[in-house]
Motif scaffolding. Structure first.
Motif, PDB file in Angstrom:
ATOM      1  N   TYR A   1       6.072   5.122   8.822  1.00 49.78           N
ATOM      2  CA  TYR A   1       5.336   6.012   9.361  1.00 49.78           C
ATOM      3  C   TYR A   1       4.254   5.194  10.403  1.00 49.78           C
ATOM      4  O   TYR A   1       3.021   5.261  10.266  1.00 49.78           O
ATOM      5  CB  TYR A   1       4.345   6.979   8.457  1.00 49.78           C
ATOM      6  N   ASP A   2       4.763   4.075  10.764  1.00 48.36           N
ATOM      7  CA  ASP A   2       3.863   3.209  11.420  1.00 48.36           C
ATOM      8  C   ASP A   2       2.701   2.547  10.808  1.00 48.36           C
ATOM      9  O   ASP A   2       1.848   1.932  11.231  1.00 48.36           O
ATOM     10  CB  ASP A   2       3.140   3.883  12.650  1.00 48.36           C
ATOM     11  N   GLU A   3       2.931   2.393   9.522  1.00 52.69           N
ATOM     12  CA  GLU A   3       1.930   1.639   8.369  1.00 52.69           C
ATOM     13  C   GLU A   3       2.499   0.459   7.950  1.00 52.69           C
ATOM     14  O   GLU A   3       3.711   0.623   7.533  1.00 52.69           O
ATOM     15  CB  GLU A   3       1.481   2.643   7.456  1.00 52.69           C
ATOM     16  N   LEU A   4       2.039  -0.717   7.971  1.00 51.22           N
ATOM     17  CA  LEU A   4       2.526  -2.097   7.288  1.00 51.22           C
ATOM     18  C   LEU A   4       2.200  -1.980   6.137  1.00 51.22           C
ATOM     19  O   LEU A   4       1.160  -1.915   5.374  1.00 51.22           O
ATOM     20  CB  LEU A   4       1.833  -3.116   8.055  1.00 51.22           C
ATOM     21  N   LEU A   5       3.348  -2.359   5.321  1.00 44.06           N
ATOM     22  CA  LEU A   5       3.386  -2.467   3.688  1.00 44.06           C
ATOM     23  C   LEU A   5       2.973  -3.888   3.347  1.00 44.06           C
ATOM     24  O   LEU A   5       3.584  -4.777   3.733  1.00 44.06           O
ATOM     25  CB  LEU A   5       4.554  -2.026   2.960  1.00 44.06           C
ATOM     26  N   PHE A   6       1.856  -3.990   2.439  1.00 46.61           N
ATOM     27  CA  PHE A   6       1.313  -5.368   2.058  1.00 46.61           C
ATOM     28  C   PHE A   6       1.543  -5.468   0.641  1.00 46.61           C
ATOM     29  O   PHE A   6       2.006  -4.424  -0.095  1.00 46.61           O
ATOM     30  CB  PHE A   6      -0.155  -5.360   2.241  1.00 46.61           C
ATOM     31  N   SER A   7       1.658  -6.754   0.248  1.00 47.63           N
ATOM     32  CA  SER A   7       1.934  -7.191  -1.035  1.00 47.63           C
ATOM     33  C   SER A   7       0.704  -7.045  -1.760  1.00 47.63           C
ATOM     34  O   SER A   7      -0.229  -6.983  -1.464  1.00 47.63           O
ATOM     35  CB  SER A   7       2.566  -8.579  -1.124  1.00 47.63           C
ATOM     36  N   PHE A   8       0.933  -7.165  -3.158  1.00 43.22           N
ATOM     37  CA  PHE A   8      -0.357  -7.046  -4.079  1.00 43.22           C
ATOM     38  C   PHE A   8      -1.249  -8.002  -3.733  1.00 43.22           C
ATOM     39  O   PHE A   8      -2.322  -7.912  -3.991  1.00 43.22           O
ATOM     40  CB  PHE A   8       0.344  -7.553  -5.488  1.00 43.22           C
ATOM     41  N   GLU A   9      -0.841  -9.223  -3.388  1.00 44.41           N
ATOM     42  CA  GLU A   9      -1.554 -10.354  -3.139  1.00 44.41           C
ATOM     43  C   GLU A   9      -3.012  -9.990  -1.957  1.00 44.41           C
ATOM     44  O   GLU A   9      -3.857 -10.591  -1.915  1.00 44.41           O
ATOM     45  CB  GLU A   9      -0.904 -11.717  -2.536  1.00 44.41           C
ATOM     46  N   HIS A  10      -2.202  -9.151  -1.001  1.00 39.60           N
ATOM     47  CA  HIS A  10      -3.241  -8.924  -0.186  1.00 39.60           C
ATOM     48  C   HIS A  10      -4.537  -8.151  -0.528  1.00 39.60           C
ATOM     49  O   HIS A  10      -5.539  -8.037   0.164  1.00 39.60           O
ATOM     50  CB  HIS A  10      -2.750  -7.755   0.786  1.00 39.60           C
ATOM     51  N   LEU A  11      -4.715  -7.703  -1.626  1.00 39.26           N
ATOM     52  CA  LEU A  11      -5.942  -7.076  -2.133  1.00 39.26           C
ATOM     53  C   LEU A  11      -7.036  -8.083  -2.277  1.00 39.26           C
ATOM     54  O   LEU A  11      -8.012  -7.687  -2.113  1.00 39.26           O
ATOM     55  CB  LEU A  11      -5.447  -6.680  -3.862  1.00 39.26           C
ATOM     56  N   LYS A  12      -6.547  -9.384  -2.536  1.00 38.42           N
ATOM     57  CA  LYS A  12      -7.692 -10.335  -2.479  1.00 38.42           C
ATOM     58  C   LYS A  12      -8.481 -10.225  -1.263  1.00 38.42           C
ATOM     59  O   LYS A  12      -9.589 -10.895  -1.195  1.00 38.42           O
ATOM     60  CB  LYS A  12      -7.088 -11.815  -2.762  1.00 38.42           C
ATOM     61  N   ASN A  13      -7.909 -10.026   0.058  1.00 34.78           N
ATOM     62  CA  ASN A  13      -8.662  -9.810   1.047  1.00 34.78           C
ATOM     63  C   ASN A  13      -9.709  -8.604   1.329  1.00 34.78           C
ATOM     64  O   ASN A  13     -10.336  -8.500   2.362  1.00 34.78           O
ATOM     65  CB  ASN A  13      -7.673  -9.961   2.258  1.00 34.78           C
ATOM     66  N   LEU A  14      -9.578  -7.916   0.436  1.00 29.27           N
ATOM     67  CA  LEU A  14     -10.271  -6.502   0.615  1.00 29.27           C
ATOM     68  C   LEU A  14     -11.645  -6.735  -0.218  1.00 29.27           C
ATOM     69  O   LEU A  14     -11.702  -7.029  -1.236  1.00 29.27           O
ATOM     70  CB  LEU A  14      -9.499  -5.498  -0.024  1.00 29.27           C
ATOM     71  N   ASP A  15     -12.667  -6.018   0.406  1.00 28.82           N
ATOM     72  CA  ASP A  15     -14.013  -5.810  -0.312  1.00 28.82           C
ATOM     73  C   ASP A  15     -14.403  -4.628  -0.944  1.00 28.82           C
ATOM     74  O   ASP A  15     -14.548  -3.713  -0.273  1.00 28.82           O
ATOM     75  CB  ASP A  15     -15.073  -6.375   0.626  1.00 28.82           C
ATOM     76  N   HIS A  16     -14.142  -4.731  -2.261  1.00 29.44           N
ATOM     77  CA  HIS A  16     -14.585  -3.641  -3.123  1.00 29.44           C
ATOM     78  C   HIS A  16     -13.778  -2.031  -2.674  1.00 29.44           C
ATOM     79  O   HIS A  16     -14.318  -1.143  -2.267  1.00 29.44           O
ATOM     80  CB  HIS A  16     -16.214  -3.312  -3.046  1.00 29.44           C
ATOM     81  N   PRO A  17     -12.429  -2.340  -2.660  1.00 33.10           N
ATOM     82  CA  PRO A  17     -11.669  -1.193  -2.393  1.00 33.10           C
ATOM     83  C   PRO A  17     -11.555  -0.078  -3.383  1.00 33.10           C
ATOM     84  O   PRO A  17     -11.969  -0.053  -4.524  1.00 33.10           O
ATOM     85  CB  PRO A  17     -10.180  -1.865  -2.330  1.00 33.10           C
TER      86      PRO A  17
END
Length: 335
Positions: A285-301
């Motif tokens: 649906y035009d959304e990129l799927l990220f791996s679990f590791e990508h969570l480290k780049n997010l601030d307080h999701p």
């Protein structure tokens, strides 16, 4: 008010096989100050005549025909005809424990308004209960025993439709059956949560929930999974979503895809997390799927979890714990 009137709201349609057991269980309640507002939703069998025979013998049974169509219209009519200080619902194919009304009334009289009285439920079927229903029963009763029903409200309906009782004023404050939205029991549960109606813990088995192949929740399109997910997403966005925090959706299976579609339709930005190597780095649906590791780049999701596998859920909960994240604030299991 020593003996207040309890109004029991019951829709029925083609349940002549089960109605006698249902009605007898109401008549045999050890608390007798009740009225039954029972509405025929266009039955094509002998259900109406069966209930009429009961009503002729017991004036507390008030029989009506649905002027609209469907369970919600029937429930609206039943409530409009009710006069009780307390409101409860009963399904026409189920059975009440003898102490059901007295137990829930006693709970509400002790705890007062802004509370909902509950009870444990037990499924029964002539063909035996499947593993799915057995797990749901156990999960639901565990929540009810502690009164922590809302803590997992986004998983499934945490208040059984035929096993609750409310003060009339609280029922009205929450909108009653006014919203014309299915599944109506789940919608009411979310509105109780929204209006801070506290669940009273209960460890007493009060309701016997019949399962059979033609039961409405199995056959009616109103109770299809897509309606549940739409309801969950809508109430999450209204009640728990924090737009100042990044939102993640975990899982790219059937439910994950449906949640993603609903969020996109509402123009809610999110990041899609997946553990399937065949999907990571791809677009759905035009959304990129990220791996679990990508969570480290997010601030307080905030996170919506649509992963159904129990082992995976345990791993995910362990991860949240290490991040000092809490349920119903930082993460929400949608299955």
């Amino acid at each position: 008010m020593s003996n207040p009137l309890i109004s029991i709201l019951t829709p029925f349609k083609n349940t002549q096989t089960y109605l006698p057991e249902c009605l007898d269980s109401i008549i045999k309640q050890n608390y007798q100050q009740w009225e039954l507002l029972i509405v025929d939703d266009h039955s094509s069998d002998n259900s109406y005549d069966l209930v009429r025979a009961y009503a002729e013998k017991d004036k507390r049974i008030k029989l009506f025909k649905n002027s609209g169509a469907g369970i919600i219209d029937a429930l609206k009519l039943a409530f409009a005809k009710s006069t009780g200080h307390y409101i409860t619902r009963m399904d026409s194919d189920d059975i009440m424990h003898t102490n059901k009304l007295s137990t829930m009334l006693n709970q509400l009289q002790i705890y007062g308004k802004q509370h909902v009285a509950l009870g444990l439920v037990k499924y029964f079927s002539k063909d035996g209960i499947g593993n799915g229903y057995a797990k749901y029963e156990s999960w639901l009763n565990t929540l009810t025993s502690s009164g922590l029903n809302y803590s997992e409200i986004y998983k499934e309906c945490v208040i059984p439709s035929p096993c609750w009782m409310l003060h009339r004023s609280d029922f009205l404050a929450c909108g009653g059956f006014t919203p014309n939205r299915y599944p109506e029991d789940y919608d009411l549960t979310f509105r109780l949560y929204k209006h801070n109606i506290t669940c009273i813990p209960s460890t007493q088995e009060l309701h016997y929930w019949r399962d059979y192949s033609t039961r409405a929740s199995r056959t009616n399109d109103h109770y299809a999974e897509n309606h549940f997910l739409e309801l969950k997403v809508d109430y999450f966005l209204e009640l728990n979503y924090n737009s100042s925090r990044p939102l993640t959706v975990w899982g790219a299976g059937h439910k994950g895809k449906k949640v993603a579609q609903l969020l996109k339709k509402k123009h809610i930005p999110f990041l899609w997390i997946c553990d399937n190597p065949k999907k990571i780095g791809k677009h759905i649906y035009d959304e990129l799927l990220f791996s679990f590791e990508h969570l480290k780049n997010l601030d307080h999701p905030q996170s919506i979890v649509t992963v159904a596998n129990e082992a995976s859920q345990k791993d995910i909960k362990s991860y949240f714990k290490t991040q000092q994240m809490t349920a119903m604030t930082d993460y929400f299991f949608f299955c």
